[in-house]
Design a protein around this motif. Structure first.
Motif, short mmCIF file in Angstrom:
data_model
loop_
_atom_site.label_atom_id
_atom_site.label_comp_id
_atom_site.label_asym_id
_atom_site.label_seq_id
_atom_site.Cartn_x
_atom_site.Cartn_y
_atom_site.Cartn_z
N GLY A 162 0.89 -1.52 0.05
CA GLY A 162 0.17 0.51 0.19
C GLY A 162 0.86 1.48 0.09
N ARG A 163 0.43 2.15 -0.35
CA ARG A 163 0.75 3.39 -0.49
C ARG A 163 1.82 4.52 0.79
N ARG A 164 0.62 3.69 2.27
CA ARG A 164 1.64 4.38 3.11
C ARG A 164 1.78 3.17 4.26
N TYR A 165 2.32 2.03 3.53
CA TYR A 165 3.18 1.22 4.47
C TYR A 165 4.09 1.27 4.53
N THR A 166 4.61 1.53 5.88
CA THR A 166 5.61 1.67 6.67
C THR A 166 6.89 0.40 6.65
N GLY A 167 6.18 -0.78 6.63
CA GLY A 167 6.53 -2.21 7.84
C GLY A 167 7.56 -1.48 9.24
N ILE A 168 7.03 -0.87 9.78
CA ILE A 168 7.28 -0.35 11.14
C ILE A 168 6.69 -1.24 12.25
N SER A 169 7.16 -1.42 13.11
CA SER A 169 6.74 -2.88 13.75
C SER A 169 7.05 -1.56 15.44
N PRO A 170 6.23 -2.89 16.58
CA PRO A 170 6.40 -1.77 17.67
C PRO A 170 7.80 -1.92 18.33
N ALA A 171 8.32 -3.37 18.54
CA ALA A 171 9.83 -3.65 18.80
C ALA A 171 10.37 -2.03 17.94
N SER A 172 10.60 -2.06 17.17
CA SER A 172 11.69 -1.40 15.71
C SER A 172 11.61 0.14 16.66
N LEU A 173 10.44 0.81 17.16
CA LEU A 173 10.36 2.09 17.86
C LEU A 173 11.10 1.64 19.02
N THR A 174 10.61 0.55 19.96
CA THR A 174 10.93 0.66 21.67
C THR A 174 12.64 0.83 21.16
N ALA A 175 12.91 -0.54 20.34
CA ALA A 175 14.54 -0.35 20.12
C ALA A 175 15.34 0.94 19.37
N ARG A 176 14.80 1.31 18.95
CA ARG A 176 15.05 2.79 18.07
C ARG A 176 15.30 3.77 19.67
N GLN B 74 -0.88 12.94 13.09
CA GLN B 74 -0.41 11.78 14.05
C GLN B 74 -0.43 10.88 12.35
N ALA B 75 -0.32 11.39 11.21
CA ALA B 75 -0.14 10.99 9.71
C ALA B 75 1.33 11.29 10.00
N ILE B 76 2.36 12.00 9.76
CA ILE B 76 3.71 11.96 9.81
C ILE B 76 4.57 12.16 11.32
N HIS B 77 3.88 11.67 12.41
CA HIS B 77 4.50 11.37 13.30
C HIS B 77 4.98 10.47 13.83
N VAL B 78 4.75 9.05 12.37
CA VAL B 78 5.19 7.76 12.74
C VAL B 78 6.55 7.94 12.34
N PRO B 79 8.29 8.27 12.83
CA PRO B 79 9.52 7.91 12.38
C PRO B 79 9.68 6.69 10.69
N PRO B 80 10.69 6.80 9.66
CA PRO B 80 10.87 6.29 8.74
C PRO B 80 10.90 5.10 9.20
N PRO B 81 11.11 3.99 8.29
CA PRO B 81 10.82 2.56 8.05
C PRO B 81 12.43 2.22 9.02
N LEU B 82 13.09 1.43 9.76
CA LEU B 82 14.18 0.68 10.16
C LEU B 82 14.73 0.10 8.89
N ALA B 83 15.68 -0.35 8.84
CA ALA B 83 16.16 -1.83 7.66
C ALA B 83 16.01 -2.86 8.23
N ALA B 84 15.67 -3.34 10.13
CA ALA B 84 16.40 -4.97 9.82
C ALA B 84 15.08 -4.32 11.04
N PRO B 85 13.69 -3.76 11.20
CA PRO B 85 13.02 -4.13 12.57
C PRO B 85 13.63 -5.48 12.74
N THR B 86 13.02 -5.38 14.49
CA THR B 86 12.60 -6.51 15.36
C THR B 86 11.61 -6.96 15.00
#
Length: 284
Positions: free
Chosen positions: A122-136, A260-272
């Motif tokens: 999808g055009r707004r898919y980021t692949g970000i997981s909660p674990a990648s955010l906590t790790a960040r 909120q739509a722009i609040h989520v950081p860009p995706p990480l290369a290797a999410p947990t």
């Protein structure tokens, strides 16, 4: 952010509080606004205090039942509008409103096409997981715990995942049995000040939207008297910038659906890998 002595300030003073997960629930106007302004959504008020919203497709129900056990916000999704919910999310009455608004704002933006824009491809898919955010944000995993959890650097917030088999209907009936949980407080595990529960099939992008706010170290606006007494010694407080809009106005702007739509950081290369959420059994 400089820290001030809360006792030296007017209890009604507008301040900036960090971390946000200890700032108290604050006002919930931004949550109501995103739902009130959502095209095609219907609203009903019962018993003079309880508010209920239904999406145009009739698949999503949002309830703010003040006198219920949790007293906050409950959101459910059912592929069959008259069937058993696919997933349920519950934010208790003390959950900071920014965390709830991130969830409901993202929900409103995606439900019209069954979240297709936010899913893989999808055009707004980021692949970000909660674990990648906590790790960040350098949250630490606690090894050997059941359920598995990661803890914030100050030790006052936790994001946990249940492990092992659990019948999906058990968590639909009992939020405490949900697969995913956020909580915070002086002791976030055993006596949390607030909790949010996400059943197994809650879409990952919705949980990630809330997690992005949950883990964000940016101070949040509050009136000083909105900060819970038991959190006063655990937070940093700074005066609001007199040159800009007051924190009450800033909260409505900064935590709007668009923000909120722009609040989520860009995706990480290797999410947990551990935090990979299972998609809805009917949306996969």
């Amino acid at each position: 952010m400089s820290s001030l002595d809360p006792l030296a300030l007017d209890p009604n003073a507008d301040v900036l509080v960090s971390p946000g997960y200890l700032a108290g629930p604050g006002g919930n106007r931004s949550i109501f606004n995103s739902l009130d302004l959502a095209p095609g959504w219907t609203k009903a008020v019962a018993f003079g205090t309880d508010t209920y919203y239904t999406s145009p497709c009739q698949r999503v129900r949002v309830a703010n039942a003040l006198e219920s056990f949790y007293g906050g916000w409950t959101i459910s999704y059912a592929e069959d509008p008259l069937g058993v919910p696919d997933w349920i999310t519950t934010f208790d009455r003390n959950t900071p409103h920014e965390i709830v608004a991130a969830f409901t704002g993202t929900l409103v933006e995606g439900v019209h096409n069954n979240f297709a824009d936010f899913l893989s491809g999808g055009r707004r898919y980021t692949g970000i997981s909660p674990a990648s955010l906590t790790a960040r944000h350098r949250w630490e995993p606690v090894n050997g715990t059941r359920p598995f959890r990661t803890v914030s650097p100050d030790g006052h917030a936790t994001y946990q995942m249940s492990v092992g088999w659990l019948h999906e209907y058990d968590e639909l009936l009992t939020p405490e049995k949900s697969t995913w949980r956020m909580s915070a407080g002086p002791d976030p595990v055993y006596t949390p000040s607030w909790q949010a529960f996400f059943s197994r099939y809650t879409p990952q992008h919705l949980i990630a939207a809330s997690t992005a706010v949950f883990t964000d170290p940016t101070p949040v606006p509050r009136a000083l008297d909105q900060v819970p007494d038991r959190h006063r010694s655990l937070v940093s407080v700074a005066r609001a910038d007199a040159a800009g809009p007051g924190p009450r106005a800033a909260a409505a702007l900064a935590r709007s659906t668009q923000a909120q739509a722009i609040h989520v950081p860009p995706p990480l290369a290797a999410p947990t890998a551990l935090a990979t959420h299972v998609g809805s059994r009917r949306q996969r």
